[in-house]
Write a protein that holds these residues in place. Structure first.
Motif, PDB file in Angstrom:
ATOM      1  N   GLN A 175      23.863 -22.345 -17.723  1.00  0.00           N
ATOM      2  CA  GLN A 175      24.136 -21.028 -17.162  1.00  0.00           C
ATOM      3  C   GLN A 175      22.860 -20.468 -16.537  1.00  0.00           C
ATOM      4  O   GLN A 175      21.797 -20.499 -17.151  1.00  0.00           O
ATOM      5  CB  GLN A 175      24.600 -20.077 -18.288  1.00  0.00           C
ATOM      6  N   VAL A 176      22.985 -20.034 -15.313  1.00  0.00           N
ATOM      7  CA  VAL A 176      21.845 -19.465 -14.584  1.00  0.00           C
ATOM      8  C   VAL A 176      22.124 -17.985 -14.335  1.00  0.00           C
ATOM      9  O   VAL A 176      23.222 -17.627 -13.899  1.00  0.00           O
ATOM     10  CB  VAL A 176      21.623 -20.197 -13.261  1.00  0.00           C
ATOM     11  N   GLN A 177      21.151 -17.153 -14.623  1.00  0.00           N
ATOM     12  CA  GLN A 177      21.297 -15.713 -14.379  1.00  0.00           C
ATOM     13  C   GLN A 177      20.193 -15.229 -13.457  1.00  0.00           C
ATOM     14  O   GLN A 177      19.040 -15.648 -13.594  1.00  0.00           O
ATOM     15  CB  GLN A 177      21.228 -14.921 -15.690  1.00  0.00           C
ATOM     16  N   LEU A 178      20.551 -14.364 -12.555  1.00  0.00           N
ATOM     17  CA  LEU A 178      19.599 -13.717 -11.666  1.00  0.00           C
ATOM     18  C   LEU A 178      19.704 -12.214 -11.877  1.00  0.00           C
ATOM     19  O   LEU A 178      20.801 -11.659 -11.832  1.00  0.00           O
ATOM     20  CB  LEU A 178      19.901 -14.045 -10.205  1.00  0.00           C
ATOM     21  N   VAL A 179      18.567 -11.581 -12.096  1.00  0.00           N
ATOM     22  CA  VAL A 179      18.551 -10.140 -12.312  1.00  0.00           C
ATOM     23  C   VAL A 179      17.632  -9.505 -11.276  1.00  0.00           C
ATOM     24  O   VAL A 179      16.448  -9.837 -11.197  1.00  0.00           O
ATOM     25  CB  VAL A 179      18.064  -9.789 -13.730  1.00  0.00           C
ATOM     26  N   SER A 228      12.628  -7.117  -6.660  1.00  0.00           N
ATOM     27  CA  SER A 228      12.225  -8.234  -7.507  1.00  0.00           C
ATOM     28  C   SER A 228      13.469  -8.912  -8.052  1.00  0.00           C
ATOM     29  O   SER A 228      14.500  -8.268  -8.263  1.00  0.00           O
ATOM     30  CB  SER A 228      11.374  -7.740  -8.686  1.00  0.00           C
ATOM     31  N   CYS A 229      13.357 -10.191  -8.283  1.00  0.00           N
ATOM     32  CA  CYS A 229      14.463 -10.957  -8.853  1.00  0.00           C
ATOM     33  C   CYS A 229      13.904 -11.973  -9.831  1.00  0.00           C
ATOM     34  O   CYS A 229      12.973 -12.705  -9.502  1.00  0.00           O
ATOM     35  CB  CYS A 229      15.252 -11.648  -7.758  1.00  0.00           C
ATOM     36  N   SER A 230      14.496 -12.004 -10.997  1.00  0.00           N
ATOM     37  CA  SER A 230      14.076 -12.941 -12.023  1.00  0.00           C
ATOM     38  C   SER A 230      15.221 -13.892 -12.332  1.00  0.00           C
ATOM     39  O   SER A 230      16.350 -13.453 -12.587  1.00  0.00           O
ATOM     40  CB  SER A 230      13.686 -12.165 -13.286  1.00  0.00           C
ATOM     41  N   ALA A 231      14.919 -15.179 -12.310  1.00  0.00           N
ATOM     42  CA  ALA A 231      15.916 -16.197 -12.616  1.00  0.00           C
ATOM     43  C   ALA A 231      15.667 -16.761 -14.002  1.00  0.00           C
ATOM     44  O   ALA A 231      14.521 -16.975 -14.394  1.00  0.00           O
ATOM     45  CB  ALA A 231      15.865 -17.317 -11.586  1.00  0.00           C
ATOM     46  N   VAL A 279      23.627  -3.794   0.577  1.00  0.00           N
ATOM     47  CA  VAL A 279      23.441  -4.361  -0.760  1.00  0.00           C
ATOM     48  C   VAL A 279      22.644  -5.645  -0.582  1.00  0.00           C
ATOM     49  O   VAL A 279      23.013  -6.505   0.228  1.00  0.00           O
ATOM     50  CB  VAL A 279      24.782  -4.651  -1.446  1.00  0.00           C
ATOM     51  N   TYR A 280      21.572  -5.757  -1.313  1.00  0.00           N
ATOM     52  CA  TYR A 280      20.687  -6.917  -1.218  1.00  0.00           C
ATOM     53  C   TYR A 280      20.934  -7.841  -2.408  1.00  0.00           C
ATOM     54  O   TYR A 280      20.940  -7.395  -3.559  1.00  0.00           O
ATOM     55  CB  TYR A 280      19.225  -6.468  -1.181  1.00  0.00           C
ATOM     56  N   TYR A 281      21.120  -9.105  -2.105  1.00  0.00           N
ATOM     57  CA  TYR A 281      21.433 -10.106  -3.118  1.00  0.00           C
ATOM     58  C   TYR A 281      20.311 -11.136  -3.213  1.00  0.00           C
ATOM     59  O   TYR A 281      19.874 -11.694  -2.201  1.00  0.00           O
ATOM     60  CB  TYR A 281      22.725 -10.840  -2.768  1.00  0.00           C
ATOM     61  N   CYS A 282      19.909 -11.394  -4.421  1.00  0.00           N
ATOM     62  CA  CYS A 282      18.969 -12.471  -4.700  1.00  0.00           C
ATOM     63  C   CYS A 282      19.736 -13.798  -4.718  1.00  0.00           C
ATOM     64  O   CYS A 282      20.884 -13.864  -5.206  1.00  0.00           O
ATOM     65  CB  CYS A 282      18.311 -12.217  -6.049  1.00  0.00           C
ATOM     66  N   HIS A 283      19.124 -14.829  -4.202  1.00  0.00           N
ATOM     67  CA  HIS A 283      19.759 -16.149  -4.154  1.00  0.00           C
ATOM     68  C   HIS A 283      18.745 -17.213  -4.536  1.00  0.00           C
ATOM     69  O   HIS A 283      17.570 -17.144  -4.142  1.00  0.00           O
ATOM     70  CB  HIS A 283      20.266 -16.413  -2.733  1.00  0.00           C
ATOM     71  N   GLY A 308      22.540 -13.156  -7.492  1.00  0.00           N
ATOM     72  CA  GLY A 308      22.437 -11.985  -8.329  1.00  0.00           C
ATOM     73  C   GLY A 308      23.612 -11.050  -8.095  1.00  0.00           C
ATOM     74  O   GLY A 308      24.463 -11.298  -7.241  1.00  0.00           O
ATOM     75  N   GLN A 309      23.636  -9.973  -8.848  1.00  0.00           N
ATOM     76  CA  GLN A 309      24.756  -9.046  -8.768  1.00  0.00           C
ATOM     77  C   GLN A 309      24.630  -8.086  -7.586  1.00  0.00           C
ATOM     78  O   GLN A 309      25.580  -7.407  -7.224  1.00  0.00           O
ATOM     79  CB  GLN A 309      24.892  -8.240 -10.069  1.00  0.00           C
ATOM     80  N   GLY A 310      23.458  -8.034  -6.982  1.00  0.00           N
ATOM     81  CA  GLY A 310      23.233  -7.161  -5.840  1.00  0.00           C
ATOM     82  C   GLY A 310      22.601  -5.845  -6.240  1.00  0.00           C
ATOM     83  O   GLY A 310      22.863  -5.314  -7.320  1.00  0.00           O
ATOM     84  N   THR A 311      21.755  -5.344  -5.356  1.00  0.00           N
ATOM     85  CA  THR A 311      21.123  -4.049  -5.577  1.00  0.00           C
ATOM     86  C   THR A 311      21.204  -3.247  -4.273  1.00  0.00           C
ATOM     87  O   THR A 311      20.932  -3.774  -3.199  1.00  0.00           O
ATOM     88  CB  THR A 311      19.665  -4.207  -6.059  1.00  0.00           C
TER      89      THR A 311
END
Length: 121
Positions: A1-5, A21-24, A92-96, A112-115
């Protein structure tokens, strides 16, 4: 499972700055690349900027000279410094990331879930 925040979104005045910022985390065996996409209301999701683990970057023409992408492979983090913001940057900005979760697995895309970023003129 990979999570992006993701973090760092919010509101800014035109001409202002924000830093995303995005943390994986999770079962990442091999990180291949990281980046940021955005989606404005009624529009398709588009690439903003990407960076490979080797440091090569790809920046959309619409944000070139205003946005900078950077990454920390060891921490599995990616950043987007946004300067000289314009109203049209509102989205909405999404981390990938693209990564393998096992040694022989096919590279997969994770989001990610988007910010929300809102720029007022």
């Amino acid at each position: 499972q990979v999570q992006l925040v993701e973090s760092g979104g919010g509101s800014a005045q035109s001409g202002g700055s924000l830093r995303l910022s995005c943390s994986a985390s999770g079962s990442i065996y091999n990180l291949l690349g990281m980046g940021w996409y955005r989606q404005a209301p009624g529009k398709q999701r588009e690439l903003v900027a990407s960076i490979t683990v080797g440091g090569n970057t790809n920046i959309a023409d619409s944000v070139k000279d205003r946005f900078t992408i950077s990454g920390d492979n060891s921490k599995k983090m990616v950043y987007l410094q946004m300067n000289s913001l314009k109203a049209e940057d509102t989205a909405v900005y999404y981390c990938h990331i693209q990564a393998r979760v096992r040694i022989w697995s096919t590279p997969s895309d994770y989001w990610g879930q988007g910010t929300q970023v809102t720029v007022s003129s």
